[in-house]
Design a protein around this motif. Structure first.
Motif, PDB file in Angstrom:
ATOM      1  N   MET A  89      60.594  13.464  42.043  1.00  0.00           N
ATOM      2  CA  MET A  89      59.319  13.943  41.519  1.00  0.00           C
ATOM      3  C   MET A  89      58.794  15.009  42.476  1.00  0.00           C
ATOM      4  SD  MET A  89      55.653  11.969  41.069  1.00  0.00           S
ATOM      5  CE  MET A  89      56.171  10.797  39.824  1.00  0.00           C
ATOM      6  N   ARG A  90      58.431  16.155  41.921  1.00  0.00           N
ATOM      7  CA  ARG A  90      57.844  17.220  42.736  1.00  0.00           C
ATOM      8  C   ARG A  90      56.469  17.575  42.209  1.00  0.00           C
ATOM      9  NH1 ARG A  90      61.203  20.870  45.994  1.00  0.00           N
ATOM     10  NH2 ARG A  90      63.186  19.818  46.374  1.00  0.00           N
ATOM     11  N   ILE A  91      55.655  18.165  43.064  1.00  0.00           N
ATOM     12  CA  ILE A  91      54.322  18.600  42.629  1.00  0.00           C
ATOM     13  C   ILE A  91      54.146  20.048  43.030  1.00  0.00           C
ATOM     14  CG2 ILE A  91      53.054  17.920  44.738  1.00  0.00           C
ATOM     15  CD1 ILE A  91      50.924  16.709  42.640  1.00  0.00           C
TER      16      ILE A  91
ATOM     17  N   GLU B  42      66.139  26.021  38.573  1.00  0.00           N
ATOM     18  CA  GLU B  42      64.963  25.508  39.276  1.00  0.00           C
ATOM     19  C   GLU B  42      63.672  25.831  38.519  1.00  0.00           C
ATOM     20  OE1 GLU B  42      63.438  25.685  43.900  1.00  0.00           O
ATOM     21  OE2 GLU B  42      64.298  27.478  43.033  1.00  0.00           O
ATOM     22  N   VAL B  43      62.763  24.866  38.454  1.00  0.00           N
ATOM     23  CA  VAL B  43      61.454  25.159  37.877  1.00  0.00           C
ATOM     24  C   VAL B  43      60.681  25.975  38.909  1.00  0.00           C
ATOM     25  CG1 VAL B  43      59.295  24.248  36.962  1.00  0.00           C
ATOM     26  CG2 VAL B  43      61.430  23.047  36.475  1.00  0.00           C
ATOM     27  N   PHE B  46      54.475  26.752  36.635  1.00  0.00           N
ATOM     28  CA  PHE B  46      53.901  26.322  35.371  1.00  0.00           C
ATOM     29  C   PHE B  46      52.635  27.151  35.182  1.00  0.00           C
ATOM     30  CE2 PHE B  46      50.627  23.801  33.235  1.00  0.00           C
ATOM     31  CZ  PHE B  46      51.260  23.623  32.013  1.00  0.00           C
ATOM     32  N   CYS B 111      55.816  31.883  43.925  1.00  0.00           N
ATOM     33  CA  CYS B 111      54.621  31.122  44.312  1.00  0.00           C
ATOM     34  C   CYS B 111      53.729  31.899  45.280  1.00  0.00           C
ATOM     35  CB  CYS B 111      55.067  29.811  44.953  1.00  0.00           C
ATOM     36  SG  CYS B 111      53.685  28.802  45.550  1.00  0.00           S
ATOM     37  N   PHE B 115      56.500  30.339  48.794  1.00  0.00           N
ATOM     38  CA  PHE B 115      57.768  29.688  48.503  1.00  0.00           C
ATOM     39  C   PHE B 115      58.408  30.312  47.258  1.00  0.00           C
ATOM     40  CE2 PHE B 115      55.336  26.686  50.976  1.00  0.00           C
ATOM     41  CZ  PHE B 115      56.271  26.137  51.841  1.00  0.00           C
ATOM     42  N   CYS B 118      56.900  27.098  43.051  1.00  0.00           N
ATOM     43  CA  CYS B 118      55.641  26.399  43.338  1.00  0.00           C
ATOM     44  C   CYS B 118      55.891  24.925  43.652  1.00  0.00           C
ATOM     45  CB  CYS B 118      54.714  26.476  42.127  1.00  0.00           C
ATOM     46  SG  CYS B 118      54.144  28.147  41.772  1.00  0.00           S
ATOM     47  N   PHE B 119      57.063  24.418  43.271  1.00  0.00           N
ATOM     48  CA  PHE B 119      57.348  22.987  43.435  1.00  0.00           C
ATOM     49  C   PHE B 119      58.127  22.735  44.724  1.00  0.00           C
ATOM     50  CE2 PHE B 119      56.468  23.771  39.036  1.00  0.00           C
ATOM     51  CZ  PHE B 119      55.711  22.685  38.625  1.00  0.00           C
ATOM     52  N   TYR B 120      57.517  23.101  45.842  1.00  0.00           N
ATOM     53  CA  TYR B 120      58.188  23.012  47.148  1.00  0.00           C
ATOM     54  C   TYR B 120      57.957  21.674  47.838  1.00  0.00           C
ATOM     55  CZ  TYR B 120      53.477  24.688  48.291  1.00  0.00           C
ATOM     56  OH  TYR B 120      52.106  24.838  48.345  1.00  0.00           O
ATOM     57  N   ARG B 121      57.251  20.771  47.177  1.00  0.00           N
ATOM     58  CA  ARG B 121      57.005  19.448  47.764  1.00  0.00           C
ATOM     59  C   ARG B 121      57.504  18.312  46.872  1.00  0.00           C
ATOM     60  NH1 ARG B 121      50.734  20.136  49.313  1.00  0.00           N
ATOM     61  NH2 ARG B 121      50.865  21.078  47.236  1.00  0.00           N
ATOM     62  N   VAL B 122      58.238  17.408  47.495  1.00  0.00           N
ATOM     63  CA  VAL B 122      58.732  16.217  46.813  1.00  0.00           C
ATOM     64  C   VAL B 122      57.739  15.083  47.063  1.00  0.00           C
ATOM     65  CG1 VAL B 122      60.630  14.545  46.704  1.00  0.00           C
ATOM     66  CG2 VAL B 122      61.116  16.958  47.136  1.00  0.00           C
ATOM     67  N   GLU B 130      57.677  18.708  52.172  1.00  0.00           N
ATOM     68  CA  GLU B 130      58.162  20.048  51.801  1.00  0.00           C
ATOM     69  C   GLU B 130      59.682  20.063  51.895  1.00  0.00           C
ATOM     70  OE1 GLU B 130      56.249  23.240  53.901  1.00  0.00           O
ATOM     71  OE2 GLU B 130      54.251  22.687  53.185  1.00  0.00           O
ATOM     72  N   ARG B 131      60.297  20.530  50.827  1.00  0.00           N
ATOM     73  CA  ARG B 131      61.755  20.553  50.798  1.00  0.00           C
ATOM     74  C   ARG B 131      62.222  21.651  49.832  1.00  0.00           C
ATOM     75  NH1 ARG B 131      63.587  14.838  50.032  1.00  0.00           N
ATOM     76  NH2 ARG B 131      62.802  14.694  52.158  1.00  0.00           N
ATOM     77  N   PRO B 132      63.172  22.466  50.256  1.00  0.00           N
ATOM     78  CA  PRO B 132      63.672  23.557  49.408  1.00  0.00           C
ATOM     79  C   PRO B 132      64.241  23.034  48.090  1.00  0.00           C
ATOM     80  CG  PRO B 132      64.549  23.775  51.640  1.00  0.00           C
ATOM     81  CD  PRO B 132      63.889  22.436  51.562  1.00  0.00           C
TER      82      PRO B 132
END
Lengths: 132, 132
Positions: A89-91, B42-43, B46, B111, B115, B118-122, B130-132
């Motif tokens: 799950m990512r945000i 990769e998303v 949004f 982003c 990044f 925009c979805f750089y955080r799990v 933060e994770r690639p």
């Protein structure tokens, strides 16, 4: 229920770079959710969660949405068998959208029309064409 | 402008299986847009489109969104260089969400925080990492 309460980020830095999950729900108490297939990367569906749906998703490890049409919590697959096991799950940067990478169970589908993904039509020259 | 007018599907079958693009905008005149990288899947982000943004996107072949914070049409990359060339556009079953597969230009990012996505955080154990 206390489980459905999430904190609010105190500032932009905390919101964008912090490690605290501080989801921003809209005026209707909802946040956007993009769901992709964890193995193929295909976008399967787009849906919504309220705080309770998010809390239950985190607890279960399966996607629980909020159905705007039925105005109720919706454990995806509870009746269809199309349970979505969450792999990651990512945000997003401003914490108002979630990205779920899932493994669809049951027949592997996600769309009520019967397709694997809700996005079964390509927009081409202004027309819609069904394409896997 | 006539270019920003789209038809309304006459019934559920036309909406879900028809070949006519009949986008459903919400009470604010907006529809949800999920943008992925055409090569990596990769998303990236949004965002939202109103009818004018959608018409301009179709015309240009580049993503044009509607910025809710600035309350204006937003040709992504016009100032940042992060133009999004559209490789494919899909629409979902009930025509209220678009999926754009794009090739980001400029520095390849999408982003505003810097990044690629925009979805750089799990979300992991309730915390953000933060994770690639």
């Amino acid at each position: 229920m206390s489980m459905t309460e999430f904190p609010t980020a105190p500032d932009k830095t905390a919101l964008e770079r912090g490690e605290v999950l501080a989801p921003r729900f809209d005026a209707n108490g909802l946040m956007a959710v993009v769901t992709t297939h964890a193995e193929t990367g295909e976008v399967l569906m787009f849906a919504w969660m309220n705080a309770e749906a998010l809390a239950r998703t985190l607890e279960l490890g399966e996607a629980v949405y909020f159905s705007r049409s039925r105005n109720e919590i919706w454990h995806k697959g509870a009746t269809s068998g199309q349970i979505q096991k969450i792999v990651e799950m990512r945000i997003d940067c401003d914490q108002d959208c979630l990205w779920l990478k899932v493994l669809p169970q049951g027949d592997g589908g996600a769309c009520h029309v019967g397709f694997r993904s809700c996005f079964y039509r390509v927009v081409e020259d202004g027309k819609l064409v069904e394409r896997p």
